[in-house]
Design an enzyme around this catalytic site. Structure first.
Site, PDB file in Angstrom:
ATOM      1  CG  ASP A  98      45.880  36.015  51.934  1.00  0.00           C
ATOM      2  OD1 ASP A  98      46.652  36.388  52.822  1.00  0.00           O
ATOM      3  OD2 ASP A  98      45.266  34.929  51.957  1.00  0.00           O
ATOM      4  CE1 TYR A 126      42.308  43.240  44.482  1.00  0.00           C
ATOM      5  CE2 TYR A 126      41.307  45.413  44.582  1.00  0.00           C
ATOM      6  CZ  TYR A 126      42.364  44.569  44.851  1.00  0.00           C
ATOM      7  OH  TYR A 126      43.485  45.062  45.473  1.00  0.00           O
ATOM      8  CG  ASP A 140      39.738  34.266  53.090  1.00  0.00           C
ATOM      9  OD1 ASP A 140      39.626  33.431  54.021  1.00  0.00           O
ATOM     10  OD2 ASP A 140      40.837  34.726  52.745  1.00  0.00           O
ATOM     11  NE  ARG A 233      40.606  39.305  53.779  1.00  0.00           N
ATOM     12  CZ  ARG A 233      41.263  39.269  54.931  1.00  0.00           C
ATOM     13  NH1 ARG A 233      40.940  38.366  55.839  1.00  0.00           N
ATOM     14  NH2 ARG A 233      42.229  40.122  55.183  1.00  0.00           N
TER      15      ARG A 233
END
Length: 327
Positions: A98, A126, A140, A233
């Site tokens: 994103d 991540y 987020d 998320r």
């Protein structure tokens, strides 16, 4: 010989048969020949490599930027090239990041676009920074705050104690703001329009490992390695709930996708050149499993293809479950 190169050589031969050309006139055909060689090299590239996506642009926007830089270097965007060249440049990415995220973005070029599906099912790693005490509608930092709860009694031991619940094969509910589709449109697009969107049912995802790197309330940093279809998320949101509070992702960096790491393999934008990508393709091919690696194809006759500049993103493929979800 490529069509463009043949035309350039013919032009140079014609000049040498006539009167002596001026220095300026000689330089122009030479530059054109150089562009023809670059274009031929660009169109011969095939395989997968990685680029470094910064915060800000979407994955599709970054891919367009990459494509435009390569075409400009090869002199291919001009109307003259459009008329003379008859080949296809295919380029795509194998896993969306994103706009708020950064890190490794795997790119396929030429026949390499057909290899991108394997990037979806492979593991990703991540570094995620979560913030306790606030929940947002997007899960987020880009979203609106929807809830606030105290977090002052949460300890590092509390967080470490619940991480085991989020390891292995677990059920996870995808965020409403996501690339999942309803009636052909992304849920995130429908949400931004204010349309009612029902939550998707929980689905099975895999977390290979998860560790708490640091805890400085209200911030906590996680190192997560997961499989395809996993949402960081949702993980951070679920951790907040498990701690009887709430949380959202503040920052997200993809440090690894498949065999490609951010430090070793991801090309920064100042290295988005035909030569750098050619070198990266050679190096990255050696990292792939034997069943994915392939030999360089023989040159194809340009007259057999029609010119088009395009990019391919796997979020537009026919199988929605093959889409990569990172934010």
């Amino acid at each position: 010989m490529a069509v463009a190169e043949a035309e350039v050589v013919s032009a140079l031969t014609a000049d040498s048969a006539g009167t002596a050309a001026t220095p300026g006139a000689a330089a122009a055909p030479q530059a054109q020949l150089s562009k023809a060689a670059l274009a031929a090299k660009l169109l011969s590239l095939s395989g997968v490599f990685a680029v470094h996506k910064p915060k800000g642009p979407t994955s599709a926007e970054l891919l367009n930027r990459l494509k435009e830089k390569l075409l400009a270097e090869a002199g291919m965007p001009s109307p003259e090239w459009n008329k003379r060249q008859r080949q296809t440049l295919k380029i795509g990415h194998g896993g969306t990041l994103d706009s708020a995220a950064q890190g490794v973005l795997v790119v396929g070029i030429g026949r390499g676009t057909k290899m991108l599906t394997s990037m979806l099912s492979g593991s990703k790693r991540y570094i995620a920074i979560g913030e306790l005490g606030k929940a947002t509608d997007t899960l987020d930092s880009t979203g609106k705050v929807t809830d606030e709860k105290p977090y002052d009694k949460i300890t590092q031991e509390d967080i470490e104690g619940i991480l085991q619940k989020f390891t292995g094969n677990i059920m996870q509910v995808p965020p409403l703001y996501s690339a999942l589709k309803k009636d052909g449109q992304r849920l995130s697009t429908l949400m931004k329009r204010g349309e009612a969107v029902e939550a998707r049912p929980a689905r099975l995802v895999t977390v290979y490992s998860i560790a708490l790197l640091r805890f400085q309330p209200p911030l906590f940093t996680l190192d997560v390695e997961c499989g395809g279809g996993f949402y960081i998320r949702s993980l951070v949101n679920d951790i907040g709930k498990e701690l009887s509070s709430c949380a959202h992702v503040l920052e997200l960096t993809r440090t690894k996708q498949g065999p490609f790491t951010l430090e070793e393999h991801a090309l920064p934008e100042d290295r988005w050149t035909i030569d750098d990508i050619a070198q990266s393709l050679e190096h990255c091919t050696s990292l792939l499993p034997d069943e994915l690696a392939f030999k360089k194809p023989k040159s194809e006759k340009s007259s057999d293809q029609a010119l088009s500049y395009e990019y391919i993103t796997l979020s537009e493929t026919k199988r929605e479950e093959d889409e990569i979800k990172t934010l």
